[in-house]
Design an enzyme around this catalytic site. Structure first.
Site, mmCIF file in Angstrom:
data_model
loop_
_atom_site.group_PDB
_atom_site.id
_atom_site.type_symbol
_atom_site.label_atom_id
_atom_site.label_comp_id
_atom_site.label_asym_id
_atom_site.label_seq_id
_atom_site.Cartn_x
_atom_site.Cartn_y
_atom_site.Cartn_z
ATOM 1 N N ARG A 228 0.858 -1.181 0.000
ATOM 2 C CA ARG A 228 0.000 0.000 0.000
ATOM 3 C C ARG A 228 0.895 1.233 0.000
ATOM 4 N NH1 ARG A 228 -3.466 -2.874 -1.567
ATOM 5 N NH2 ARG A 228 -5.471 -3.349 -0.595
ATOM 6 N N HIS A 276 -1.528 -0.360 -9.909
ATOM 7 C CA HIS A 276 -2.121 -1.302 -8.939
ATOM 8 C C HIS A 276 -2.529 -2.613 -9.645
ATOM 9 C CE1 HIS A 276 -4.143 -1.463 -4.764
ATOM 10 N NE2 HIS A 276 -4.009 -2.698 -5.229
HETATM 11 P P1 NAP Z 1 -1.332 -11.252 5.541
HETATM 12 O O1 NAP Z 1 -1.504 -12.692 5.172
HETATM 13 O O2 NAP Z 1 -2.227 -10.654 6.550
HETATM 14 O O3 NAP Z 1 0.195 -11.086 5.988
HETATM 15 C C1 NAP Z 1 0.693 -9.894 6.501
HETATM 16 C C2 NAP Z 1 2.150 -10.097 6.884
HETATM 17 O O4 NAP Z 1 2.681 -8.827 7.287
HETATM 18 C C3 NAP Z 1 2.318 -11.050 8.073
HETATM 19 O O5 NAP Z 1 3.492 -11.813 7.926
HETATM 20 C C4 NAP Z 1 2.476 -10.082 9.244
HETATM 21 O O6 NAP Z 1 3.237 -10.575 10.337
HETATM 22 C C5 NAP Z 1 3.239 -8.962 8.578
HETATM 23 N N1 NAP Z 1 3.089 -7.728 9.348
HETATM 24 C C6 NAP Z 1 1.953 -7.052 9.641
HETATM 25 N N2 NAP Z 1 2.231 -5.992 10.422
HETATM 26 C C7 NAP Z 1 3.566 -6.015 10.641
HETATM 27 C C8 NAP Z 1 4.447 -5.204 11.383
HETATM 28 N N3 NAP Z 1 4.002 -4.143 12.078
HETATM 29 N N4 NAP Z 1 5.757 -5.530 11.409
HETATM 30 C C9 NAP Z 1 6.207 -6.620 10.732
HETATM 31 N N5 NAP Z 1 5.425 -7.433 9.990
HETATM 32 C C10 NAP Z 1 4.114 -7.129 9.943
HETATM 33 O O7 NAP Z 1 -1.442 -10.328 4.228
HETATM 34 P P2 NAP Z 1 -1.240 -10.757 2.703
HETATM 35 O O8 NAP Z 1 -2.416 -11.513 2.211
HETATM 36 O O9 NAP Z 1 0.101 -11.376 2.559
HETATM 37 O O10 NAP Z 1 -1.288 -9.320 2.002
HETATM 38 C C11 NAP Z 1 -0.356 -8.313 2.330
HETATM 39 C C12 NAP Z 1 -0.811 -6.979 1.746
HETATM 40 O O11 NAP Z 1 -0.595 -6.958 0.334
HETATM 41 C C13 NAP Z 1 -2.304 -6.680 1.855
HETATM 42 O O12 NAP Z 1 -2.626 -6.194 3.139
HETATM 43 C C14 NAP Z 1 -2.519 -5.650 0.786
HETATM 44 O O13 NAP Z 1 -2.340 -4.355 1.312
HETATM 45 C C15 NAP Z 1 -1.406 -5.922 -0.217
HETATM 46 N N6 NAP Z 1 -1.934 -6.361 -1.516
HETATM 47 C C16 NAP Z 1 -1.631 -5.651 -2.631
HETATM 48 C C17 NAP Z 1 -2.115 -6.049 -3.866
HETATM 49 C C18 NAP Z 1 -1.766 -5.294 -5.129
HETATM 50 O O14 NAP Z 1 -2.307 -5.600 -6.190
HETATM 51 N N7 NAP Z 1 -0.880 -4.331 -5.081
HETATM 52 C C19 NAP Z 1 -2.901 -7.216 -3.970
HETATM 53 C C20 NAP Z 1 -3.190 -7.923 -2.819
HETATM 54 C C21 NAP Z 1 -2.703 -7.489 -1.589
HETATM 55 P P3 NAP Z 1 2.744 -11.878 11.172
HETATM 56 O O15 NAP Z 1 3.034 -13.054 10.268
HETATM 57 O O16 NAP Z 1 3.601 -11.867 12.368
HETATM 58 O O17 NAP Z 1 1.271 -11.686 11.430
#
Ligand code: NAP
Length: 313
Positions: A228, A276
């Site tokens: 993001r 995006h």
């Molecule tokens: P997720 O499964 O919720 O994983 C989030 C990861 O980030 C987890 O490993 C979490 O740690 C870590 N994290 C969260 N807060 C943190 C912090 N303060 N310090 C260190 N690590 C932290 O999310 P996801 O499905 O992988 O998706 C990630 C993000 O990608 C989404 O939230 C979205 O914003 C973005 N996204 C972008 C697109 C695009 O097209 N550009 C598409 C889809 C998603 P823990 O393992 O310890 O919980």
């Protein structure tokens, strides 16, 4: 047939029709109705809303909702949007993880094979080879080891890159070196030739990639932000690019989207702008995931596991 399911947040009638067609095919036993077409009785009865980056006010206008299913993985706009404890279920979908991992690998190659430099050289008619750097000599840091970060790290490892991951809590991923917590971040950044951002946007991660963190990267490192926009401090990023400390940034996400025409990022020579597109929702796959969640709900009466609102993801 059970009460209607609300569909909220589609951009325009074409997208709405596409979403309805795919979702209705995935769950023919359900009646899915766009919010704008629901009458008062349907709005009052709705227990489930399927949303794609919705206006939270429309979700709040359904008084008897039991849970909200997002078609997006990132749900930061919904955290704290409601005045009741409504479970928010984000999209965790194998096809999205595959697409995102593919994008991370593709743009990592773009940086590792110096494509931005050769594109600039071509425009200036310059014939100048640069030294080749093997994947095995290139360390990629992945911020976030969730559904998408782990898939990306796995793909990078498969392509022979050195990968170090980072998350909030300790993680054990086979074959992956993983760090966690803010204390471990400076040492991890100091090893990175390429940093990939895949953490969710929360109060803790807003501004995470700032001047101090960019300065901690290896000189000549590059950044890929597929998470993001507000996670990266744009002014600090531009300063790091202008100073030459950072070689390039691939940005798929921005503070304001679409990126305004007058934004200087469009023309910065050190920036590649993407609209995006790194991890789009694959509707048929998402439809199957959502249908499985709904069938479980109809069978058990229990909503699927929602996000942890206190963590913000
Ligand atoms: P997720 O499964 O919720 O994983 C989030 C990861 O980030 C987890 O490993 C979490 O740690 C870590 N994290 C969260 N807060 C943190 C912090 N303060 N310090 C260190 N690590 C932290 O999310 P996801 O499905 O992988 O998706 C990630 C993000 O990608 C989404 O939230 C979205 O914003 C973005 N996204 C972008 C697109 C695009 O097209 N550009 C598409 C889809 C998603 P823990 O393992 O310890 O919980």
């Amino acid at each position: 047939m059970a009460e209607a399911i609300a569909l909220i947040g589609c951009k325009g009638r074409t997208q709405e029709a596409d979403h309805l067609a795919v979702l209705s095919t995935a769950m023919p036993e359900e009646r899915i109705v766009p919010f704008r077409l629901m009458d008062d009785a349907e709005r009052a009865a709705a227990q489930v809303a399927i949303v794609a980056n919705p206006d939270p006010a429309e979700v709040a206008a359904l008084p008897n909702l039991v849970w909200v299913q997002s078609l997006w993985a990132g749900v930061e706009r919904l955290v704290g949007a409601f005045d009741r404890p409504l479970p928010i279920v984000r999209l965790v979908d194998r096809e999205m993880a595959r697409t995102m991992a593919e994008a991370v690998l593709a743009w990592t190659y773009y940086l590792q094979r110096d494509m931005p430099i050769y594109a600039r050289q071509q425009r200036a008619g310059i014939w100048r080879p640069h030294p080749y750097r093997k994947p095995a000599d290139t360390t990629v840091g992945v911020l976030g080891l969730g559904a998408l970060g782990v898939a990306a790290a796995d793909r990078l490892l498969g392509a022979g890159f050195r990968v170090v991951g980072w998350s909030r809590s300790p993680k054990s991923v086979p074959g992956l070196e993983a760090e966690h917590g803010l204390e471990a971040l400076p040492a991890m950044l100091a090893r990175c030739d390429i940093l990939v951002c895949l953490v969710p946007l929360t109060t803790e991660t807003r501004g995470l990639v700032n001047a101090e963190r960019l300065a901690a990267l290896k000189p000549g490192a590059a950044l890929i932000n597929f998470a993001r926009g507000p996670i990266v401090v744009t002014a600090d990023l531009i300063a790091a690019l202008d100073s030459g400390h950072l070689a390039h940034a691939v940005l798929d996400v921005f503070e304001t989207e679409p990126l305004p025409a007058e934004d200087t990022l469009w023309s910065h020579p050190g920036v590649t702008v993407l609209p995006h597109v790194s991890g789009p929702t694959d509707l048929p796959s998402a439809g199957a995931t959502v249908a499985a969640n709904l069938r479980d709900f109809r069978r058990t009466g229990q909503p699927p596991q929602g996000i942890d609102k206190s963590r913000g993801y």
